[in-house]
Design an enzyme around this catalytic site. Structure first.
Site, mmCIF file in Angstrom:
data_model
loop_
_atom_site.group_PDB
_atom_site.id
_atom_site.type_symbol
_atom_site.label_atom_id
_atom_site.label_comp_id
_atom_site.label_asym_id
_atom_site.label_seq_id
_atom_site.Cartn_x
_atom_site.Cartn_y
_atom_site.Cartn_z
ATOM 1 N N ILE A 29 0.827 -1.198 0.000
ATOM 2 C CA ILE A 29 0.000 0.000 0.000
ATOM 3 C C ILE A 29 0.863 1.251 0.000
ATOM 4 O O ILE A 29 0.601 2.207 -0.733
ATOM 5 C CB ILE A 29 -0.949 0.002 1.214
ATOM 6 C CG1 ILE A 29 -1.969 -1.128 1.095
ATOM 7 C CG2 ILE A 29 -1.676 1.338 1.331
ATOM 8 C CD1 ILE A 29 -2.841 -1.301 2.339
ATOM 9 N N ASP A 48 11.067 3.148 5.462
ATOM 10 C CA ASP A 48 10.690 1.750 5.615
ATOM 11 C C ASP A 48 11.741 1.064 6.475
ATOM 12 O O ASP A 48 12.920 1.444 6.458
ATOM 13 C CB ASP A 48 10.598 1.060 4.251
ATOM 14 C CG ASP A 48 9.790 -0.222 4.289
ATOM 15 O OD1 ASP A 48 8.604 -0.182 3.910
ATOM 16 O OD2 ASP A 48 10.344 -1.265 4.705
ATOM 17 N N ASP A 71 12.549 3.089 11.438
ATOM 18 C CA ASP A 71 11.927 2.206 12.414
ATOM 19 C C ASP A 71 10.856 3.021 13.127
ATOM 20 O O ASP A 71 11.170 3.880 13.960
ATOM 21 C CB ASP A 71 12.970 1.689 13.417
ATOM 22 C CG ASP A 71 12.384 0.744 14.456
ATOM 23 O OD1 ASP A 71 11.149 0.585 14.488
ATOM 24 O OD2 ASP A 71 13.167 0.174 15.241
ATOM 25 N N TYR A 163 -4.183 -7.496 16.150
ATOM 26 C CA TYR A 163 -4.205 -6.581 15.004
ATOM 27 C C TYR A 163 -5.477 -5.731 15.043
ATOM 28 O O TYR A 163 -5.434 -4.509 14.856
ATOM 29 C CB TYR A 163 -4.138 -7.384 13.710
ATOM 30 C CG TYR A 163 -4.236 -6.557 12.448
ATOM 31 C CD1 TYR A 163 -3.126 -5.881 11.951
ATOM 32 C CD2 TYR A 163 -5.441 -6.466 11.737
ATOM 33 C CE1 TYR A 163 -3.211 -5.126 10.787
ATOM 34 C CE2 TYR A 163 -5.531 -5.719 10.579
ATOM 35 C CZ TYR A 163 -4.411 -5.051 10.103
ATOM 36 O OH TYR A 163 -4.507 -4.304 8.956
ATOM 37 N N LYS A 167 -5.841 -1.555 15.376
ATOM 38 C CA LYS A 167 -6.517 -0.723 14.387
ATOM 39 C C LYS A 167 -7.706 0.025 14.995
ATOM 40 O O LYS A 167 -7.989 1.166 14.609
ATOM 41 C CB LYS A 167 -6.952 -1.572 13.184
ATOM 42 C CG LYS A 167 -5.767 -2.135 12.399
ATOM 43 C CD LYS A 167 -4.812 -1.030 11.934
ATOM 44 C CE LYS A 167 -3.690 -1.548 11.054
ATOM 45 N NZ LYS A 167 -2.803 -0.474 10.565
ATOM 46 N N VAL A 196 -6.349 -6.132 1.225
ATOM 47 C CA VAL A 196 -5.579 -5.571 0.113
ATOM 48 C C VAL A 196 -4.577 -6.614 -0.358
ATOM 49 O O VAL A 196 -3.905 -7.259 0.460
ATOM 50 C CB VAL A 196 -4.862 -4.273 0.535
ATOM 51 C CG1 VAL A 196 -4.142 -3.655 -0.664
ATOM 52 C CG2 VAL A 196 -5.866 -3.282 1.117
#
Length: 288
Positions: A29, A48, A71, A163, A167, A196
Site C-alpha cells: 500500500i 521503511d 523504524d 491486530y 486498528k 488488500v
C-alpha cells in the site's frame, strides 16, 4: 534539496508541489500511495524498516523522491527520518502513517513478542508519527495527517485479535486528534482498507463477502481522495462503508450473526499458516 515548484490551483492539481511523507513506503500500500502522489506532482519521502527497499523504490519513482530506513517504533529514528525528509523535499504538508503488520492465528497461541510487535508498529508507530508531525505542522497552521487503519478498526477480525485491537486504537487516536486540534489548521483522515492484495494476506485463500480483496492502487486512490477532498473517514473499497455502518446499528446478536454469515471469521480461520510463514518471519522474526 527541495526546490520550489509553481502550483496550479485547479481542482485536479491540488496535490502538485505537496511534500508528502509516507511510512512503510517501500512495498504494498505504501509504495502504491507514493506512486500516485508522485504522479500527481507531489514531492515524496518514503521510510521503511527495509532501508535498501526504500532507496530502490525512491529511485524507481523518480521526481527527487527520497527513500531511507525508518523504524517507526523508535522515536529517535522517526524524528531523524522527518528531519532528513524535510531537508530533502521541504516542510511536509502531508504525513501518512501507513506501516503495519498482522499475525493470523488463534489468539491463545500468539507469542507475546508478536503481540508487542503489532502494538509497537501498528499503534505506537502512528502515535509517535502523529505527535512528531503535529509538532511541525501546528506552528505552520496547516498540514494533513493521514492514519491508515483498517476495516478491522471498525469490524472485529477473529483470528487477528491483537491486530484488530491496534486498528481500533488508530481509529480512536485519529478521531480524538481531529477534535482536539479542530481549530489548528491541520486536517485529519483515517483510512479503512479492506483486504488488500499485498504480502499481508499471503495464505488467505478465501475472503469475506464483507471485506473483499482490492489492489494496493485501489487503496492508494482512497488516500489521494482523502487528501484532495479533505475527507475524514475513507473506506477502500468505498461501498464497504454502508454495509459496515448499517451493520453497526444492529443489536449485537444480530450484528455478530450477520458478520459470521458474511464469513468475516473465514479470513484468518482458513488461512494457510505455512503459506504465511515467510511473511510472519519478515514481520516478526523466525521464532514467531
Amino acid at each position: 534539496m527541495f526546490t520550489n515548484r509553481s502550483r496550479n490551483t485547479s481542482d485536479t492539481d491540488t496535490l502538485r508541489g505537496a511534500r508528502v511523507v509516507i511510512t512503510g513506503g517501500a512495498h504494498g500500500i505504501g509504495r502504491a500511495i507514493a506512486t500516485q502522489f508522485v504522479h500527481a506532482g507531489a514531492y515524496v519521502a518514503v521510510g521503511d524498516i527495509d532501508g535498501h527497499a526504500a532507496q530502490q523504490a525512491a529511485a524507481e519513482l523518480g521526481n527527487d523522491t527520497l527513500g531511507t530506513a525508518l523504524d517507526v517504533t523508535d522515536e529517535a529514528s522517526f524524528a531523524s527520518f522527518l528531519d532528513t525528509a524535510e531537508n530533502a523535499i521541504g516542510p511536509m504538508t502531508v504525513m501518512i502513517n501507513n506501516a503495519g503488520v498482522d499475525w493470523m492465528g488463534p489468539f491463545h497461541s500468539e507469542p507475546s513478542h508478536v503481540s508487542r510487535r503489532q502494538l509497537d508498529v501498528n499503534l505506537m508507530g502512528p502515535i509517535i508519527g502523529s505527535r512528531l508531525a503535529l509538532q511541525r505542522m501546528l506552528p505552520r497552521r496547516g498540514g494533513h495527517l493521514v492514519n491508515v487503519a483498517s476495516a478491522a478498526g471498525r469490524v472485529p477480525q477473529p483470528g487477528s485479535a491483537v491486530y484488530t485491537a491496534t486498528k481500533f486504537g488508530v481509529v480512536g487516536l485519529t478521531e480524538a486528534l481531529r477534535l482536539e486540534y479542530r481549530e489548528s489548521g491541520v486536517r485529519f483522515s483515517v483510512v479503512h482498507p479492506g483486504q488488500v492484495r499485498t504480502q499481508m494476506i499471503d495464505g488467505t485463500g478465501r475472503s469475506s463477502r464483507l471485506l473483499r480483496v482490492i489492489s494496493p492502487d485501489d487503496c492508494a486512490r482512497a488516500v489521494i481522495d482523502a487528501v484532495r477532498r479533505n475527507r475524514f473517514e475513507v473506506w477502500a473499497p468505498a461501498d464497504q462503508r454502508i454495509g459496515i455502518q448499517l451493520g453497526n446499528l444492529l443489536p449485537r446478536a444480530l450484528r455478530e450473526r450477520a458478520m459470521l454469515a458474511l464469513k468475516v471469521d473465514a479470513i484468518a480461520r482458513d488461512a494457510d499458516i505455512s503459506a504465511r510463514s515467510a511473511y510472519h518471519e519478515r514481520a516478526f522474526g523466525s521464532d514467531r
